[in-house]
Motif scaffolding. Structure first.
Motif, mmCIF file in Angstrom:
data_model
loop_
_atom_site.group_PDB
_atom_site.id
_atom_site.type_symbol
_atom_site.label_atom_id
_atom_site.label_comp_id
_atom_site.label_asym_id
_atom_site.label_seq_id
_atom_site.Cartn_x
_atom_site.Cartn_y
_atom_site.Cartn_z
ATOM 1 N N TRP A 177 0.986 -1.194 -0.240
ATOM 2 C CA TRP A 177 -0.002 -0.141 -0.186
ATOM 3 C C TRP A 177 0.820 1.348 -0.154
ATOM 4 C CZ3 TRP A 177 -4.022 2.245 -1.360
ATOM 5 C CH2 TRP A 177 -4.427 3.428 -1.029
ATOM 6 N N GLY A 178 1.921 1.192 0.729
ATOM 7 C CA GLY A 178 2.889 2.285 0.900
ATOM 8 C C GLY A 178 3.407 2.709 -0.528
ATOM 9 N N LYS A 179 3.921 1.759 -1.416
ATOM 10 C CA LYS A 179 4.249 1.784 -2.740
ATOM 11 C C LYS A 179 3.215 2.408 -3.518
ATOM 12 C CE LYS A 179 7.954 -1.471 -3.201
ATOM 13 N NZ LYS A 179 7.985 -1.891 -1.582
ATOM 14 N N THR A 180 1.967 2.101 -3.392
ATOM 15 C CA THR A 180 0.782 2.391 -4.056
ATOM 16 C C THR A 180 0.485 4.028 -3.908
ATOM 17 O OG1 THR A 180 -0.366 0.183 -3.996
ATOM 18 C CG2 THR A 180 -1.742 2.276 -4.743
ATOM 19 N N ILE A 181 0.321 4.186 -2.651
ATOM 20 C CA ILE A 181 -0.149 5.643 -2.270
ATOM 21 C C ILE A 181 1.079 6.611 -2.431
ATOM 22 C CG2 ILE A 181 0.433 5.526 -0.076
ATOM 23 C CD1 ILE A 181 -2.750 7.146 -1.404
ATOM 24 N N TYR A 182 2.228 6.118 -2.419
ATOM 25 C CA TYR A 182 3.397 7.129 -2.665
ATOM 26 C C TYR A 182 3.278 7.642 -3.806
ATOM 27 C CZ TYR A 182 8.261 8.902 -2.733
ATOM 28 O OH TYR A 182 9.142 9.639 -2.754
ATOM 29 N N ALA A 183 3.144 6.627 -5.071
ATOM 30 C CA ALA A 183 3.144 6.749 -6.370
ATOM 31 C C ALA A 183 2.010 7.767 -6.817
ATOM 32 C CB ALA A 183 2.958 5.572 -7.235
ATOM 33 N N MET A 184 1.108 7.704 -6.054
ATOM 34 C CA MET A 184 -0.195 8.497 -6.497
ATOM 35 C C MET A 184 -0.012 9.782 -5.833
ATOM 36 S SD MET A 184 -3.628 6.142 -5.367
ATOM 37 C CE MET A 184 -4.107 5.017 -6.480
ATOM 38 N N MET A 185 0.499 10.046 -4.612
ATOM 39 C CA MET A 185 0.589 11.264 -4.173
ATOM 40 C C MET A 185 1.854 11.995 -4.997
ATOM 41 S SD MET A 185 0.876 9.965 -0.180
ATOM 42 C CE MET A 185 1.377 11.465 0.677
ATOM 43 N N LEU A 186 2.806 11.476 -5.683
ATOM 44 C CA LEU A 186 3.851 11.979 -6.331
ATOM 45 C C LEU A 186 3.110 12.688 -7.772
ATOM 46 C CD1 LEU A 186 7.228 9.831 -6.724
ATOM 47 C CD2 LEU A 186 7.068 12.084 -5.898
ATOM 48 N N LEU A 187 2.327 11.846 -8.325
ATOM 49 C CA LEU A 187 1.782 12.560 -9.387
ATOM 50 C C LEU A 187 0.812 13.655 -9.071
ATOM 51 C CD1 LEU A 187 0.557 9.007 -10.973
ATOM 52 C CD2 LEU A 187 2.289 10.492 -11.873
ATOM 53 N N ALA A 188 0.333 13.726 -7.899
ATOM 54 C CA ALA A 188 -0.158 14.862 -7.493
ATOM 55 C C ALA A 188 0.645 16.113 -7.005
ATOM 56 C CB ALA A 188 -1.242 14.653 -6.141
ATOM 57 N N CYS A 189 1.654 15.743 -6.532
ATOM 58 C CA CYS A 189 2.594 16.954 -6.046
ATOM 59 C C CYS A 189 3.683 17.083 -6.980
ATOM 60 C CB CYS A 189 3.173 16.781 -4.460
ATOM 61 S SG CYS A 189 4.386 15.340 -4.636
#
Length: 409
Positions: free
Chosen positions: A238-250
């Motif tokens: 889950w950490g790898k998943t949400i980290y990638a999502m957050m990178l795309l946002a920031c």
């Protein structure tokens, strides 16, 4: 949706449901559904008339809610979904990904007035979703009037009306509060109701305004955003998943809908670019694929993403391996990392969309032109960009002075 069903039809529907769900859902989820179906079979077996089982009564017994309305807890809603899915399969339809619950009907003393208004809105051609939303808002208003001891709507005072508007939940957005005032004004002015007041309702409600920029701020410094990103445990799936999502946002300022809808074909590894048509604006954007984002996406795709022919980048970790739906709450878990990082979020939004806001404001502070920021965010003009950067008054004034001095030359 059927309201009654026979014992034989229930048994056939359960068999269909098991054949449908076992291959695509996690065993735990199927177990939840079977628990509900077994209760339905037991309920039907106790019925004196096995050819006419009232599903509405069973629904109310299991979910503790009025037939086909929204239950109060997640577990009760899971049981409701098991019933809805079973009825869909019984009628020859595939189970829906999301079920819309029946709106709780207003049965108070002003139900005739509400009915007259809603019928008029429907006859005038308003969309069913618009009428449904207005019914919810007016419902709250009418319940308030009853609790205030108002026996006739025409007896309502200006103080009553303002008390309701000022008493709305402070956590409601400014836009939602304006919707209440706007909808109530239409309701009270409905010609079919013939309501008359000793004061001007229009003037009163038009004067009840909220500043557009009164909403919570959503800006964080680059250092604060980095602290939030560092708070993510990237050793877990889950950490790898949400980290990638957050990178795309920031990093790119992508909206939640764009992140959810991102497809594998949008990632051009050799060219080091990301290209996509934005869900909201339908605008095409092409962005550079940074090294950090490349590593995060590859880490997710190679180590976490389930094997699937689905074209979307981000898929659910559990069966069925499908993209996250529009009502999925994965992005709502981002506030946990804000809290974990120790970043001060008092008076601010702190979700995935706030990272998009932060990117815009940080770009402005670095001297990026407003037009450039609008282009990065995928806006067709600078007008929709303003809400993202309105909090940085100092730099906005500088931009205004630059425009003014340029125009005077």
């Amino acid at each position: 949706m059927v309201n009654s069903i026979s014992m034989q039809e229930i048994m056939e529907a359960v068999e269909k449901a098991e054949n449908y769900f076992v291959p695509i859902l996690a065993p735990k989820t199927v177990g939840y559904y079977k628990y509900v179906w077994d209760k339905l079979i037991a309920y039907a077996d106790e019925s004196p008339d096995k050819s006419n089982i009232d599903i509405r009564v069973f629904y109310e017994r299991v979910t503790q809610a009025e037939a086909y309305t929204r239950p109060d807890t997640q577990w009760l809603r899971t049981q409701a979904r098991a019933i809805f899915a079973l009825l869909d399969l019984h009628e020859g339809n595939a189970p829906k990904r999301k079920y819309c619950y029946k709106t709780r009907a207003y049965n108070g003393k002003f139900r005739n007035e509400l009915s007259i208004y809603l019928i008029g809105r429907t006859v005038s051609g308003k969309k069913s979703e618009t009428v449904r939303r207005e019914a919810i808002l007016i419902h709250d208003f009418l319940v308030f009037l009853e609790k205030s001891g108002i026996s006739e709507i025409a007896d309502m005072t200006a103080e009553n009306l303002l008390e309701f508007l000022h008493g709305l939940d402070p956590d409601y957005s400014d836009q939602w509060k304006r919707s209440y005032a706007y909808t109530i004004r239409k309701f009270l002015n409905c010609p079919d109701l013939g309501l008359a007041f000793p004061y001007d309702v229009n003037t009163l409600l038009l004067g009840h305004r909220h500043m557009k920029n009164q909403r919570l701020e959503s800006y964080y410094t680059a250092e604060e955003v980095k602290a939030v990103m560092d708070a993510v445990d990237r050793s877990t799936p889950w950490g790898k998943t949400i980290y990638a999502m957050m990178l795309l946002a920031c990093v790119y300022g992508l909206r939640v809908s764009d992140i959810r809808g991102l497809q594998l074909k949008s990632l051009h590894w050799k060219e080091k670019t990301i290209s996509l048509y934005q869900v909201k604006t339908k605008r095409y954007v092409e962005l550079p694929l940074t090294d950090g984002t490349t590593l995060a996406l590859l880490g997710y795709i190679k180590n976490v993403r389930p094997e699937s022919d689905d074209p979307h980048v981000f898929l659910r970790h559990r069966r069925p391996y499908i993209p996250y739906s529009s009502n999925d709450n994965s992005s709502s878990k981002v506030p946990y990392y804000f809290k974990k990082s120790g970043v001060n979020t008092n008076g601010k939004h702190h979700g995935l969309h706030s990272m998009r806001h932060s990117l815009a404001t940080n770009l402005l502070r670095e001297g990026t032109a407003v037009n450039g920021i609008a282009s990065i965010l995928g806006h067709s003009s600078i007008k929709p960009t303003k809400p993202y950067i309105w909090s940085d008054i100092k730099h906005l004034k500088m931009c205004a002075l630059e425009v003014d001095s340029y125009g005077s030359r």
